[in-house]
Write an enzyme that holds these catalytic residues in place. Structure first.
Site, PDB file in Angstrom:
ATOM      1  N   GLY A 174       0.803  -1.214   0.000  1.00  0.00           N
ATOM      2  CA  GLY A 174       0.000   0.000   0.000  1.00  0.00           C
ATOM      3  C   GLY A 174       0.835   1.262   0.000  1.00  0.00           C
ATOM      4  O   GLY A 174       1.896   1.335  -0.616  1.00  0.00           O
ATOM      5  N   ILE A 175       0.340   2.250   0.747  1.00  0.00           N
ATOM      6  CA  ILE A 175       0.985   3.554   0.769  1.00  0.00           C
ATOM      7  C   ILE A 175       1.215   3.990   2.211  1.00  0.00           C
ATOM      8  O   ILE A 175       0.473   3.602   3.113  1.00  0.00           O
ATOM      9  CB  ILE A 175       0.121   4.596   0.018  1.00  0.00           C
ATOM     10  CG1 ILE A 175       0.932   5.860  -0.294  1.00  0.00           C
ATOM     11  CG2 ILE A 175      -1.144   4.927   0.789  1.00  0.00           C
ATOM     12  CD1 ILE A 175       0.247   6.770  -1.293  1.00  0.00           C
ATOM     13  N   ILE A 216       5.534   2.855   6.227  1.00  0.00           N
ATOM     14  CA  ILE A 216       6.008   1.469   6.248  1.00  0.00           C
ATOM     15  C   ILE A 216       6.156   0.902   4.843  1.00  0.00           C
ATOM     16  O   ILE A 216       7.204   0.338   4.504  1.00  0.00           O
ATOM     17  CB  ILE A 216       5.106   0.596   7.134  1.00  0.00           C
ATOM     18  CG1 ILE A 216       5.259   1.016   8.603  1.00  0.00           C
ATOM     19  CG2 ILE A 216       5.443  -0.886   6.977  1.00  0.00           C
ATOM     20  CD1 ILE A 216       4.316   0.314   9.561  1.00  0.00           C
ATOM     21  N   GLU A 242      -3.258  -3.845  -5.477  1.00  0.00           N
ATOM     22  CA  GLU A 242      -4.392  -2.951  -5.604  1.00  0.00           C
ATOM     23  C   GLU A 242      -3.947  -1.582  -6.096  1.00  0.00           C
ATOM     24  O   GLU A 242      -4.623  -0.930  -6.880  1.00  0.00           O
ATOM     25  CB  GLU A 242      -5.082  -2.826  -4.244  1.00  0.00           C
ATOM     26  CG  GLU A 242      -6.369  -2.062  -4.250  1.00  0.00           C
ATOM     27  CD  GLU A 242      -7.040  -2.115  -2.885  1.00  0.00           C
ATOM     28  OE1 GLU A 242      -8.244  -2.402  -2.846  1.00  0.00           O
ATOM     29  OE2 GLU A 242      -6.360  -1.866  -1.867  1.00  0.00           O
ATOM     30  N   GLY A 247      -8.850  -3.711   0.623  1.00  0.00           N
ATOM     31  CA  GLY A 247      -8.423  -4.940  -0.042  1.00  0.00           C
ATOM     32  C   GLY A 247      -7.600  -5.855   0.832  1.00  0.00           C
ATOM     33  O   GLY A 247      -7.041  -6.844   0.349  1.00  0.00           O
TER      34      GLY A 247
END
Length: 630
Positions: free
Chosen positions: A216-217, A220, A239, A337
């Site tokens: 993801g964003i 981390i 995703e 997701g």
């Protein structure tokens, strides 16, 4: 319907969106960086006769004017994912609703008329010579909304990239439109801190060369991508992608060569980042955008061998339950997701489902590894779905672990100041027996992430501290030894290592004593191949050393590496010397000690040899002078 041919500019008449909307309608608003803000502004400006329009959407990177209090008579917000300006506040204040749903299943809500859409308000690129507009940087659930809605109303934006894949909408699907250019919202790369860097390092260690990743964003994910810079042949089935993915593609780390699904392509449903990223995906044949029902389908995710899913959480309880959409009773984000990809990674051959989070809240006052879920919090990922939990204190492998083992694994990676209380809390439920009397302690001398990678005979191993969670692994290690090894290590034929005795051996106060092990991860989890320890003798400020190596791993250098590491740590701790007692007939072990500088000393036992190495500053100076003279 207004039919757009070769160019939007060729039309003298534009069908008005007002012809298609009425009070009480349910509309869909475009996602992420593809929010049709000009279209929304126009709707608000000319909405005198409209009321109670239900607006459904996922994350929207926008001012989100429709969620402001002054527009609550016009819009009733129903968010599948909470985020961005005004939406979280509207949900918290009861002016908006939150509908939890897996991203992969939201399209079904539209398709099956569970949530029928009267109109989809979207942003597209101008049509090409064949009449196709592109959904650009966000295909996700916009694609299904376009197919399911009675009417499609578009903002045509010349600054929207034309992306490849299943991202196209033909002009005959668009009923009304306005042509307004707007700059896509940008998200600069976050500034990494010490905690996120350590989590990134640990997580990257779980990713093998040739793996396919979903990420993801945020801090981390950015840290994980940073520490993948030396990996090889990675693939992406995610995703979303960010600038970090772009950099790894340009460097060749991500080339998708070893993918087993959509081979050779980075496949996503949307992207978020800077203009540099949006320019990168514009017309790029190596990046393909697909709808969420395709990208997020656990079945499709699992078609990628060695699929690694990396997601975050708000808190994780000691059984492995993951809370990621709420803080107590306050809904904060959404299911998104996470479960789609966690489940897909589980089903993948060689896959790894990972949850990565800081051990505490930002102020350090609250542990995010908890004995029980905060009242009001909801489980998004169940304890049956979780594979690995990562914090800045290490990796907890929960695969095949009992509740007791999970609790000990997770306490080990909790912040040290909360470990004792967590252990006391789980004891209330009899999850951890009373003879388990120590919470994990750290070995900071190993470095920030408290582990090191070694290669022996072309295989990779991890050197790390032994911890209370290793009780069963140490038992298995013990029972792998043959009779000769047991006699050499314990000076008698030890036939049993009970759960209680194993527990005592792994419950080490690492600040005083030291217990290290070499481990290797395989399909069954983590296996111990060598253990080295020293016991501190306070009266002489020294320590007695002992270690044992699995028979099949001897002669590869593990013993030497373990002993060198213990000597190095003992020096840092200012010990005067290290001593050892070895059976006279254990020639290989004697050789390891003497090669490390141990000298034989007097022993009263005829069948044993005592050895010692002086670690004092005076001895080191003397040794250095001797080497120089030589």
């Amino acid at each position: 319907m207004e039919y757009l041919f070769m160019s939007l500019q060729s039309h003298s008449k534009k069908t008005r969106w007002q012809d298609y909307l009425k009070s009480g309608n349910r509309i869909f608003i475009g996602s992420n960086a593809a929010v049709p803000n000009a279209l929304i502004d126009d709707l608000i400006t000319n909405s005198a006769q409209l009321h109670d329009i239900e607006a459904v959407h996922i994350l929207t990177l926008s001012e989100n004017k429709w969620a402001k209090p002054e527009h609550q008579d016009l819009f009733k917000v129903n968010a599948f994912f909470i985020g961005g300006n005004n939406v979280r506040e509207a949900v918290a204040e009861g002016r908006a609703d939150y509908t939890p749903c897996f991203i992969s299943e939201i399209p079904t809500l539209f398709k099956e008329n569970i949530l029928p859409l009267d109109a989809a308000l979207i942003m597209v690129s101008p049509p090409d010579e064949y009449g196709y507009c592109s959904l650009g940087v966000s295909v996700d659930i916009i694609s299904s909304a376009v197919k399911a809605a009675k009417y499609v109303i578009a903002q045509v934006n010349h600054k929207m990239p034309r992306t490849n894949g299943h991202s196209f909408v033909h002009i005959n699907q668009i009923h009304a439109w306005i042509e307004v250019d707007q700059q896509l919202p940008e998200l600069p790369a976050p500034v990494m801190d010490r905690v996120s860097e350590q989590i990134g390092q640990y997580t990257s260690m779980l990713i093998e060369n040739g793996a396919t990743i979903q990420i993801g964003i945020g801090k981390i994910p950015s840290a994980v991508l940073h520490y993948l810079a030396n990996h090889k042949d990675l693939g992406v089935h995610s995703e979303m992608i960010t600038d970090g993915i772009l950099d790894l593609m340009l460097s060749g780390v991500i080339n998708n060569r070893r993918k087993t699904f959509h081979k050779g392509k980075t496949v996503v449903s949307f992207c978020l980042g800077t203009q540099r990223l949006y320019d990168f995906v514009d017309g790029n044949p190596h990046v393909e955008f697909y709808p969420s029902e395709h990208i997020n389908s656990p079945v499709n995710v699992a078609k990628n061998d060695n699929m690694v899913s990396i997601n975050s959480a708000i808190e994780v309880d000691l059984t492995g339950q993951v809370v990621s959409d709420s803080i107590g009773y306050q809904f904060y984000s959404g299911i998104g997701g996470q479960v789609d990809f966690i489940r897909g990674a589980w089903l993948s051959k060689g896959g790894k489902p990972i949850i990565a989070l800081p051990s505490t809240t930002k102020d350090g006052k609250i542990s995010r590894i908890v004995a029980h879920i905060t009242e009001g919090g909801g489980v998004v990922t169940s304890r049956g779905h979780v594979g690995y939990i990562v914090t800045e204190y290490g990796i907890a492998s929960l695969i095949g672990k009992s509740i007791r083992e999970r609790a000990l694994e997770l306490i080990r990676i909790a912040h040290p100041k909360f470990r004792k209380q967590l252990l006391e809390d789980v004891r209330k439920h009899y999850w951890v027996p009373t003879y388990q009397d120590n919470s994990p302690t750290s070995v900071p001398e190993l470095g920030a992430i408290e582990l090191k990678k070694f290669t022996f005979d072309k295989l990779e191993y991890t050197l790390r501290p032994l911890s209370p969670a290793d009780e069963r692994k140490l038992q298995e290690f013990f029972y792998s030894h043959n009779k000769e090894t047991l006699i050499m290590r314990y000076n008698h034929y030890a036939r049993q290592m009970t759960r209680e005795s194993s527990c005592k051996l792994v419950s080490v106060d690492q600040h005083k004593d030291l217990a290290l092990c070499f481990t290797q991860r395989n399909a069954l989890g983590e296996e111990i191949h060598a253990v080295g320890r020293y016991y501190y003798i306070e009266s002489n400020n020294c320590a007695e050393v002992a270690f044992v190596i699995r028979e099949t791993k001897r002669g590869k250098g593990m013993a030497k590496a373990l002993l060198n590491e213990m000597i190095r740590i003992a020096k840092i701790r200012k010990l005067n010397k290290l001593i050892a007692c070895v059976r006279r007939d254990n020639a290989p072990m004697l050789k390891v000690f003497e090669s490390a500088g141990f000298i034989r000393t007097y022993s009263e036992e005829l069948d044993e040899i005592n050895l010692a190495v002086d670690l004092s500053d005076a001895q080191e100076t003397k040794t250095s002078e001797k080497k120089e003279n030589t």
